[in-house]
Write a protein that holds these residues in place. Structure first.
Motif, short mmCIF file in Angstrom:
data_model
loop_
_atom_site.label_atom_id
_atom_site.label_comp_id
_atom_site.label_asym_id
_atom_site.label_seq_id
_atom_site.Cartn_x
_atom_site.Cartn_y
_atom_site.Cartn_z
N UNK A 1 0.85 -1.19 0.00
CA UNK A 1 0.00 0.00 0.00
C UNK A 1 0.89 1.24 0.00
N UNK A 2 0.67 2.10 -0.98
CA UNK A 2 1.52 3.29 -1.14
C UNK A 2 0.63 4.45 -1.60
N UNK A 3 0.88 5.63 -1.06
CA UNK A 3 0.11 6.79 -1.53
C UNK A 3 0.96 8.05 -1.44
N UNK B 1 -1.23 -1.63 -4.36
CA UNK B 1 -2.20 -0.54 -4.43
C UNK B 1 -1.41 0.74 -4.22
N UNK B 2 -1.31 1.52 -5.28
CA UNK B 2 -0.41 2.68 -5.28
C UNK B 2 -1.18 3.88 -5.81
N UNK C 1 -1.76 -4.20 -10.17
CA UNK C 1 -1.49 -2.92 -9.53
C UNK C 1 -2.68 -1.99 -9.75
N UNK C 2 -3.18 -1.42 -8.67
CA UNK C 2 -4.29 -0.46 -8.75
C UNK C 2 -3.75 0.91 -8.40
#
Ligand SMILES: O=C(CO)COP(=O)(O)O
Length: 135
Positions: free
Chosen positions: A5-7, A76-77, A105-106
């Motif tokens: 998980x990355x944002x 999930x980026x 990858x989303x």
């Protein structure tokens, strides 16, 4: 399953909202995140997250290394498409590795919701099961 998980900063609230919403599914999986994203998720959703370095300090590359070694099943980026990032090459490299190794990858909340539903329904193959297939 192992989920990364990355944002980016302008997308962190979206990530917090997503993880709270998907908590009942996410809590049964092993979660990894870049530094600040992981901290926000832990604080807001009370999920267990293994945290790496912050993205600009190498966190994307650390997650990319797990992708390359078949240790991540889903990325999930939530990228910020409106702001230049100092570590743009690392971001591109991580997403490139997802494509090299055929890892789902989303990159926005709607695709993340679809992906997490697919995960819950068993539609995403475990990397460990298909390890070796991506050479
Ligand atoms: O920059 C990032 C991804 O490219 C995210 O890093 P942080 O989660 O530490 O903010």
């Amino acid at each position: 399953m192992n989920i990364a998980l990355i944002a980016h900063d302008q997308k962190k609230q979206d990530m917090v909202t997503f993880t709270i919403e998907a908590k009942e599914i996410l809590k049964d999986h092993k979660l990894y995140a870049t530094g600040t994203t992981g901290k926000r998720i832990t604080e807001a959703a009370n999920l267990d997250v293994t945290r790496f370095l912050s993205g600009p300090l190498g966190g994307d590359q650390q997650i990319g290394s797990l992708v390359a070694s078949n240790d991540i099943d889903l990325v999930i980026f939530f990228r910020d498409p409106l702001m230049a990032q100092p570590h743009e090459p690392d971001i591109s490299a991580l997403l490139r590795l997802c494509d090299v190794h055929n890892v789902p990858a989303a990159t926005n909340p709607v695709s993340a919701r679809v992906m997490i539903k697919a995960l819950h329904e068993g539609l995403i193959p475990s990397r460990q099961d298909i390890a070796g297939g991506a050479e």
